[in-house]
Scaffold this motif. Structure first.
Motif, PDB file in Angstrom:
ATOM      1  N   ALA A  74      55.667 122.361  18.997  1.00  0.00           N
ATOM      2  CA  ALA A  74      54.236 122.642  19.073  1.00  0.00           C
ATOM      3  C   ALA A  74      54.005 123.759  20.075  1.00  0.00           C
ATOM      4  O   ALA A  74      54.749 123.939  21.032  1.00  0.00           O
ATOM      5  CB  ALA A  74      53.449 121.398  19.502  1.00  0.00           C
ATOM      6  N   ASN A  75      52.977 124.529  19.839  1.00  0.00           N
ATOM      7  CA  ASN A  75      52.562 125.592  20.757  1.00  0.00           C
ATOM      8  C   ASN A  75      51.042 125.699  20.687  1.00  0.00           C
ATOM      9  O   ASN A  75      50.496 126.048  19.643  1.00  0.00           O
ATOM     10  CB  ASN A  75      53.191 126.922  20.365  1.00  0.00           C
ATOM     11  N   PRO A  76      50.322 125.354  21.751  1.00  0.00           N
ATOM     12  CA  PRO A  76      50.831 124.953  23.062  1.00  0.00           C
ATOM     13  C   PRO A  76      51.501 123.586  23.013  1.00  0.00           C
ATOM     14  O   PRO A  76      51.327 122.849  22.041  1.00  0.00           O
ATOM     15  CB  PRO A  76      49.563 124.910  23.917  1.00  0.00           C
ATOM     16  N   PRO A  77      52.267 123.262  24.050  1.00  0.00           N
ATOM     17  CA  PRO A  77      52.955 121.966  24.032  1.00  0.00           C
ATOM     18  C   PRO A  77      51.973 120.822  23.871  1.00  0.00           C
ATOM     19  O   PRO A  77      50.792 120.928  24.166  1.00  0.00           O
ATOM     20  CB  PRO A  77      53.651 121.929  25.411  1.00  0.00           C
ATOM     21  N   ILE A  78      52.507 119.717  23.395  1.00  0.00           N
ATOM     22  CA  ILE A  78      51.687 118.529  23.170  1.00  0.00           C
ATOM     23  C   ILE A  78      51.122 118.056  24.510  1.00  0.00           C
ATOM     24  O   ILE A  78      51.836 117.921  25.498  1.00  0.00           O
ATOM     25  CB  ILE A  78      52.514 117.424  22.498  1.00  0.00           C
ATOM     26  N   SER A  79      49.835 117.827  24.515  1.00  0.00           N
ATOM     27  CA  SER A  79      49.153 117.374  25.731  1.00  0.00           C
ATOM     28  C   SER A  79      48.909 115.877  25.751  1.00  0.00           C
ATOM     29  O   SER A  79      48.600 115.323  26.800  1.00  0.00           O
ATOM     30  CB  SER A  79      47.813 118.098  25.869  1.00  0.00           C
ATOM     31  N   HIS A  80      49.058 115.226  24.608  1.00  0.00           N
ATOM     32  CA  HIS A  80      48.731 113.796  24.546  1.00  0.00           C
ATOM     33  C   HIS A  80      49.628 113.142  23.504  1.00  0.00           C
ATOM     34  O   HIS A  80      49.747 113.635  22.367  1.00  0.00           O
ATOM     35  CB  HIS A  80      47.260 113.600  24.178  1.00  0.00           C
ATOM     36  N   TYR A  81      50.275 112.066  23.893  1.00  0.00           N
ATOM     37  CA  TYR A  81      51.124 111.296  22.991  1.00  0.00           C
ATOM     38  C   TYR A  81      50.532 109.910  22.769  1.00  0.00           C
ATOM     39  O   TYR A  81      49.904 109.339  23.665  1.00  0.00           O
ATOM     40  CB  TYR A  81      52.536 111.142  23.586  1.00  0.00           C
ATOM     41  N   ASP A  82      50.744 109.385  21.569  1.00  0.00           N
ATOM     42  CA  ASP A  82      50.384 108.009  21.244  1.00  0.00           C
ATOM     43  C   ASP A  82      51.604 107.354  20.595  1.00  0.00           C
ATOM     44  O   ASP A  82      52.299 107.976  19.764  1.00  0.00           O
ATOM     45  CB  ASP A  82      49.195 107.944  20.283  1.00  0.00           C
ATOM     46  N   TRP A  83      51.840 106.099  20.940  1.00  0.00           N
ATOM     47  CA  TRP A  83      52.998 105.362  20.419  1.00  0.00           C
ATOM     48  C   TRP A  83      52.517 104.175  19.592  1.00  0.00           C
ATOM     49  O   TRP A  83      51.540 103.506  19.952  1.00  0.00           O
ATOM     50  CB  TRP A  83      53.885 104.869  21.572  1.00  0.00           C
ATOM     51  N   PHE A  84      53.233 103.930  18.488  1.00  0.00           N
ATOM     52  CA  PHE A  84      52.886 102.849  17.591  1.00  0.00           C
ATOM     53  C   PHE A  84      54.176 102.130  17.177  1.00  0.00           C
ATOM     54  O   PHE A  84      55.267 102.733  17.134  1.00  0.00           O
ATOM     55  CB  PHE A  84      52.178 103.364  16.335  1.00  0.00           C
ATOM     56  N   ASP A  85      54.027 100.822  16.888  1.00  0.00           N
ATOM     57  CA  ASP A  85      55.175 100.070  16.401  1.00  0.00           C
ATOM     58  C   ASP A  85      55.185 100.075  14.874  1.00  0.00           C
ATOM     59  O   ASP A  85      54.376 100.752  14.224  1.00  0.00           O
ATOM     60  CB  ASP A  85      55.151  98.637  16.952  1.00  0.00           C
ATOM     61  N   GLY A  86      56.092  99.335  14.290  1.00  0.00           N
ATOM     62  CA  GLY A  86      56.247  99.306  12.837  1.00  0.00           C
ATOM     63  C   GLY A  86      55.039  98.749  12.121  1.00  0.00           C
ATOM     64  O   GLY A  86      54.846  99.008  10.925  1.00  0.00           O
ATOM     65  N   LYS A  87      54.205  97.984  12.820  1.00  0.00           N
ATOM     66  CA  LYS A  87      52.986  97.435  12.207  1.00  0.00           C
ATOM     67  C   LYS A  87      51.793  98.340  12.460  1.00  0.00           C
ATOM     68  O   LYS A  87      50.654  97.914  12.282  1.00  0.00           O
ATOM     69  CB  LYS A  87      52.722  96.042  12.779  1.00  0.00           C
ATOM     70  N   ASN A  88      52.055  99.590  12.889  1.00  0.00           N
ATOM     71  CA  ASN A  88      51.000 100.571  13.173  1.00  0.00           C
ATOM     72  C   ASN A  88      50.047 100.097  14.269  1.00  0.00           C
ATOM     73  O   ASN A  88      48.875 100.465  14.300  1.00  0.00           O
ATOM     74  CB  ASN A  88      50.207 100.928  11.917  1.00  0.00           C
ATOM     75  N   GLN A  89      50.558  99.283  15.157  1.00  0.00           N
ATOM     76  CA  GLN A  89      49.747  98.833  16.285  1.00  0.00           C
ATOM     77  C   GLN A  89      49.920  99.802  17.458  1.00  0.00           C
ATOM     78  O   GLN A  89      51.033 100.170  17.806  1.00  0.00           O
ATOM     79  CB  GLN A  89      50.149  97.419  16.721  1.00  0.00           C
ATOM     80  N   ASP A  90      48.795 100.225  18.021  1.00  0.00           N
ATOM     81  CA  ASP A  90      48.811 101.160  19.142  1.00  0.00           C
ATOM     82  C   ASP A  90      49.395 100.473  20.377  1.00  0.00           C
ATOM     83  O   ASP A  90      48.934  99.418  20.791  1.00  0.00           O
ATOM     84  CB  ASP A  90      47.395 101.648  19.435  1.00  0.00           C
ATOM     85  N   LEU A  91      50.436 101.101  20.957  1.00  0.00           N
ATOM     86  CA  LEU A  91      51.089 100.531  22.139  1.00  0.00           C
ATOM     87  C   LEU A  91      50.391 100.944  23.431  1.00  0.00           C
ATOM     88  O   LEU A  91      50.796 100.516  24.511  1.00  0.00           O
ATOM     89  CB  LEU A  91      52.555 100.980  22.189  1.00  0.00           C
ATOM     90  N   HIS A  92      49.366 101.808  23.329  1.00  0.00           N
ATOM     91  CA  HIS A  92      48.590 102.236  24.505  1.00  0.00           C
ATOM     92  C   HIS A  92      49.485 102.838  25.585  1.00  0.00           C
ATOM     93  O   HIS A  92      49.362 102.566  26.763  1.00  0.00           O
ATOM     94  CB  HIS A  92      47.784 101.062  25.082  1.00  0.00           C
ATOM     95  N   TYR A  93      50.415 103.658  25.113  1.00  0.00           N
ATOM     96  CA  TYR A  93      51.248 104.423  26.038  1.00  0.00           C
ATOM     97  C   TYR A  93      51.140 105.890  25.621  1.00  0.00           C
ATOM     98  O   TYR A  93      51.205 106.211  24.436  1.00  0.00           O
ATOM     99  CB  TYR A  93      52.705 103.957  25.986  1.00  0.00           C
ATOM    100  N   TYR A  94      50.975 106.805  26.633  1.00  0.00           N
ATOM    101  CA  TYR A  94      50.583 108.156  26.289  1.00  0.00           C
ATOM    102  C   TYR A  94      51.546 109.202  26.855  1.00  0.00           C
ATOM    103  O   TYR A  94      51.176 110.361  26.951  1.00  0.00           O
ATOM    104  CB  TYR A  94      49.167 108.419  26.811  1.00  0.00           C
ATOM    105  N   GLY A  95      52.740 108.801  27.216  1.00  0.00           N
ATOM    106  CA  GLY A  95      53.712 109.759  27.691  1.00  0.00           C
ATOM    107  C   GLY A  95      54.679 110.146  26.589  1.00  0.00           C
ATOM    108  O   GLY A  95      54.751 109.529  25.522  1.00  0.00           O
ATOM    109  N   GLN A  96      55.467 111.189  26.851  1.00  0.00           N
ATOM    110  CA  GLN A  96      56.429 111.634  25.848  1.00  0.00           C
ATOM    111  C   GLN A  96      57.592 110.659  25.728  1.00  0.00           C
ATOM    112  O   GLN A  96      58.158 110.502  24.662  1.00  0.00           O
ATOM    113  CB  GLN A  96      56.947 113.029  26.202  1.00  0.00           C
ATOM    114  N   MET A  97      57.919 109.972  26.817  1.00  0.00           N
ATOM    115  CA  MET A  97      59.042 109.040  26.805  1.00  0.00           C
ATOM    116  C   MET A  97      58.517 107.618  26.979  1.00  0.00           C
ATOM    117  O   MET A  97      57.764 107.344  27.910  1.00  0.00           O
ATOM    118  CB  MET A  97      60.026 109.390  27.925  1.00  0.00           C
TER     119      MET A  97
END
Length: 913
Positions: free
Chosen positions: A684-707
């Motif tokens: 991406a350009n500009p680099p990604i400013s916001h990450y969202d993580w989800f599990d296999g059930k498409n549930q939001d894990l409410h974590y916003y870092g790259q790792m």
């Protein structure tokens, strides 16, 4: 008086406290913050504290505050402390202690609360009492109920009600009383309940018949020209009754309204620069009703502005104009001074005079006494000088002389001659002389000769005269006319054309000069020997300016400029991009190659990307630009002299995130209890400013870092994960990636032990069930055989592969055995041979006969044959010994002829193969 927030905080241990049923709770602590009621506060209590042993005493209570801090808590506050110590609830209530208003206005009661027990506690009911009392007999509060509502329902308070609840049942207990009346003054109680918890919070209402005066806060000392801020405050604020505070003095005004549990007030801040004229003036703050357009109340204070003295000088004669020899008197008058002044000083032309006092006398003034006079007065604040008095002493002109401008007279210029003479008043008439001869028509202070010639050379003098008479001639001026060098030219001695970097030689020549030429000047920077007649320019630059020389005596003359016309490669090559803002993917982009100049002007354009030749032409067009078009671009322009490249242009194409994927470390799976790191990799350009993580059930894990770091990993973490990346251009998501979590050694051992135990239990239950089934079948079989048999025996045959017995006697008959239904399908019943049987066999022509042994038992034998592997069996005879599919399971022996009664004479024999 400003309202105060009711904030009491105690942590009170007690030995015994009755609950709702009168059962004491021991060893509890309660933290109460807020203000409880102090009148009859022993609700639902015995009114005294008992020790665990039962003795009635108050001596065990700790001393909470020092004596000087508790004297003001007498009276209702002591009852409040007792109530707080024994109350059934523990709540934090924050609200003002006293609120002020006037008849017809409204009262806004900001109030918040929280439970000391923690979250999850909400209020059930709110009752507002006016001038309440506590009845110790009935253990209830009595008083006028202004408001009563259950907070469990979400019905809003009707706006037409005088008392409105504006809060909620979680943390807000704000009330509004609109309008408020004079008889509303007194104690106001907020009775709240939450389950079995109860609380009474109280505050005072002070309602006057008319609006109270605002309060003005002034600094202790106000000084002139030092900005000061004055605050006008009123202990009243209500959103449903707007008031304004206005000032009688102009300045910067800031108004604020405070509606908080700590304070309710309206404030206005006036900032202004005090002047000495404000000293002794009134400053008024008015409470203004914008609805009724009238003043409700006002407050006035007297301003005292500390300032340095303000002065003026009175002079005699008033015009301050005297003739040399007369006398002058000056008086320094102090107009205003706070505090009073204590010294007076005099100055002439900013120089302090030795004279002191408020009066300065100058007898027999001279021309040297002319000047600017001021007086300075000081006090404790500072010093200030008066306005300037310009004293003019008149006298006749002094001896005059002529000033030439310019000092060196050049032929053709304008010469100005000035008659210099000091006089007061200035001279009004001048007489000019040339070689001691009066010049007619010239009576001004200046005398001009336009385009002076050699014939104008000679001696000039003048005579000045004012209202006091003529002066005298001091000295004459000698006019000498000269001229600079003429016919100056610059000559190029190099052959043409001249290329960038060549050496060029030029010479400076002239026709005539008076006086003679003494030096030369050149306008070419970077060359050598600027003062000689010849000039050599080493490595001439592409932008060499036109060259000219100057020949000088007293004056200098410049030659016309000579253009070198240097040939050079294209200069200042650069890339212009359109649009000149950020470049986004799939947009149209135009790159143009520009240059500032080139000699010769015939040029060619080329483009390079990342060092490789791309195309020829002045422009580079992208109909739709893509991220792959990003790179380092150069534009090259050449002519017959050389080639020039532009600076590297980094083309950055901005695009939304793409090619997202989740990488897992370790990648082969992770053991339970270890650490797993999931990284959202992207382009991406500009680099990604916001990450969202989800599990296999498409549930939001409410974590916003790259790792996404999972530590420690649990079995429930196993599964698919995907991420979504967002920058300001858009977002994208990765495909799911599976995280494999392996059992740890402890989990495997635990689950293996559990599985083995479960399997063992199932196996034991199965064995027990089989035995129970066999026992039941054996009993049923015995009963069936007793009912249907008459001393015969039978064998089992297999349905799937019927075998022909070696000797199938005619006496054998096929028979279905219902007792062995789930294990045996068909059976052959063989009867013992008798006379009837012998005849039957002979009639059938059987070739195989078996003799009945003489020692044969006359009892009937039943044999049940069961195969352990399949549910179908085969008819067999005793001679078929090689059939491994036949197992003798049970053998039942009955007596012959008659049926056994109650299983008498029955023998059970178990045969195992």
């Amino acid at each position: 008086m400003a309202p105060h927030s009711s904030t009491l905080a105690w942590k009170i241990p007690w030995t015994e406290k009755p609950d709702a049923a009168g059962v004491p709770e021991e060893g509890r602590h309660m933290r109460i913050q807020g203000k409880g009621v102090g009148i009859g506060a022993q609700e639902e209590l015995s009114g005294r504290c008992q020790r665990p042993g039962g003795s009635k005493t108050n001596s065990s209570w700790p001393r909470l505050l020092p004596r000087h801090s508790t004297m003001h808590l007498l009276g209702p506050s002591l009852l409040l402390l007792e109530y707080l110590a024994f109350s059934d609830s523990a709540w934090n209530f924050r609200h003002p202690k006293t609120l002020y208003a006037w008849d017809g206005a409204c009262v806004w009661i900001p109030c918040t609360y929280s439970s000391v027990k923690g979250g999850g506690h909400t209020l059930d009911n709110l009752t507002v009492y006016h001038n309440f009392t506590y009845d110790k007999k009935t253990k209830h509060y009595n008083g006028t109920i202004l408001y009563n509502k259950s907070l469990k329902t979400k019905e809003s308070t009707p706006s037409q009600e005088r008392v409105q609840f504006l809060g909620n049942n979680r943390n807000n207990c704000t009330l509004l009383i609109n309008p408020v009346k004079v008889n509303d003054s007194g104690l106001l109680g907020l009775r709240v309940t939450s389950g079995t918890d109860k609380w009474m919070a109280s505050l005072n209402l002070s309602i006057s018949e008319s609006a109270p005066q605002p309060h003005i806060e002034l600094h202790q000392e106000i000084r002139e020209d030092q900005e000061v801020t004055v605050t006008c405050s009123l202990n009243f604020a209500c959103r449903d009754y707007q008031v304004h505070l206005q000032w009688s003095l102009e300045g910067s005004v800031t108004t604020s309204t405070i509606l908080s549990p700590e304070r309710v007030a309206t404030q206005s801040h006036l900032s202004f620069q005090p002047k000495w004229t404000h000293d002794g003036k009134n400053l008024t703050c008015q409470l203004w009703d914008p609805m009724k357009q009238r003043i409700l109340s006002e407050k006035t204070v007297l301003l005292e502005v500390k300032h340095a003295p303000n002065l003026e000088i009175q002079v005699s004669p008033q015009e301050a104009i005297v003739t040399e020899g007369e006398s002058v008197t000056m008086r320094c008058q102090v107009i205003s001074s706070n505090p009073p002044h204590w010294s007076v000083s005099w100055f002439k032309d900013r120089t302090k005079l030795k004279e002191q006092g408020t009066t300065l006398v100058l007898p027999e003034v001279t021309r040297t006494m002319s000047g600017q006079y001021t007086c300075q007065v000081s006090n404790d604040v500072g010093s200030r000088q008066s306005d300037v008095v310009d004293l003019q002493v008149h006298y006749p002109p002094e001896p005059s002389w002529v000033q030439l401008s310019p000092s060196s007279i050049k032929e053709g210029v304008t010469v100005e001659l000035t008659c210099m003479s000091v006089a007061n008043p200035p001279p009004a008439n001048y007489t000019w002389y040339f070689n001691e001869q009066e010049i007619p028509g010239k009576n001004g202070r200046t005398f001009q000769i336009p385009q002076v010639l050699v014939k104008h050379a000679g001696r000039y003098s003048c005579l000045a005269e004012n209202s006091l008479g003529p002066g005298s001639v001091d000295r004459e001026a000698d006019l000498n006319v000269q001229y600079p060098p003429k016919g100056v030219t610059t000559v190029i001695q190099n052959p043409t054309p001249i290329r960038e970097g060549d050496s060029v030689t030029l010479s400076c020549t002239f026709n005539s000069s008076n006086p003679r030429v003494t030096r030369y000047n050149w306008n070419s920077p970077g060359s050598q020997d600027h003062t000689s007649q010849k000039l050599t320019i080493q490595k001439v630059t592409w932008d060499a300016q036109p060259v000219k020389c100057e020949a000088c005596n007293q004056w200098c003359s410049w030659s016309p400029s000579v253009n070198l016309n240097v040939l050079y490669a294209p200069r200042d090559v650069n890339i212009q991009i359109s649009p000149n803002t950020e470049i986004q993917s799939e947009k149209r982009v135009l790159l143009q190659c520009q240059y500032s100049s080139s000699r010769p002007a015939d040029v060619h354009f080329f483009w390079k990307k990342d060092g490789s030749l791309l195309k020829e032409g002045k422009t580079l067009t992208f109909g739709q630009i893509f991220p792959e078009d990003s790179g380092t671009y150069h534009c090259l322009v050449n002519n017959s002299i050389g080639q020039t490249s532009s600076k590297a242009y980094e083309l950055q194409v901005l695009y939304a995130p793409r090619r997202l994927r989740v990488s897992i470390s370790p990648k082969d799976g992770v053991v339970e209890g270890k650490t797993a790191v999931l990284t959202c990799e992207s382009d991406a350009n500009p680099p990604i400013s916001h990450y969202d993580w989800f599990d296999g059930k498409n549930q939001d894990l409410h974590y916003y870092g790259q790792m996404l770091r999972l530590e420690p990993v649990k079995l429930q973490h196993a599964g698919s994960y995907w991420c979504r990346g967002t920058n300001r251009l858009g977002q994208s998501q990765s495909p799911p990636t599976t995280l494999t979590v392996y059992y740890s050694a402890a989990t495997i051992s635990r689950r293996a032990a559990l599985g083995v135990g479960f399997c063992l239990a199932i196996f034991l239950l199965a064995i027990w069930g089989v035995k129970l089934q066999r026992s039941w079948k054996r009993i049923q079989r015995q009963q069936g055989l007793q009912e249907s048999s008459s001393g015969q025996s039978f064998f089992v045959r297999n349905l799937k592969a019927r075998r022909t017995p070696q000797a199938e006697r005619p006496a054998s008959l096929g028979c279905y055995n219902p007792v062995m239904e789930d294990a045996v399908s068909y059976a052959t019943l063989s009867f013992p041979l008798g006379e009837t049987d012998t005849r039957r066999l002979r009639d059938a022509g059987s070739s195989e006969m078996r003799e009945i042994p003489p020692s044969r038992d006359d009892r009937v034998t039943y044999a049940v044959v069961q195969n352990c592997q399949v549910a179908d069996y085969e008819n067999v005879t005793p001679e078929v010994l090689d059939d491994e599919g036949i197992h003798y399971s049970e053998l039942v022996h009955f007596g012959n002829g008659k049926r056994a009664l109650a299983q008498e004479g029955v023998e059970y024999v178990t045969l195992k193969h």
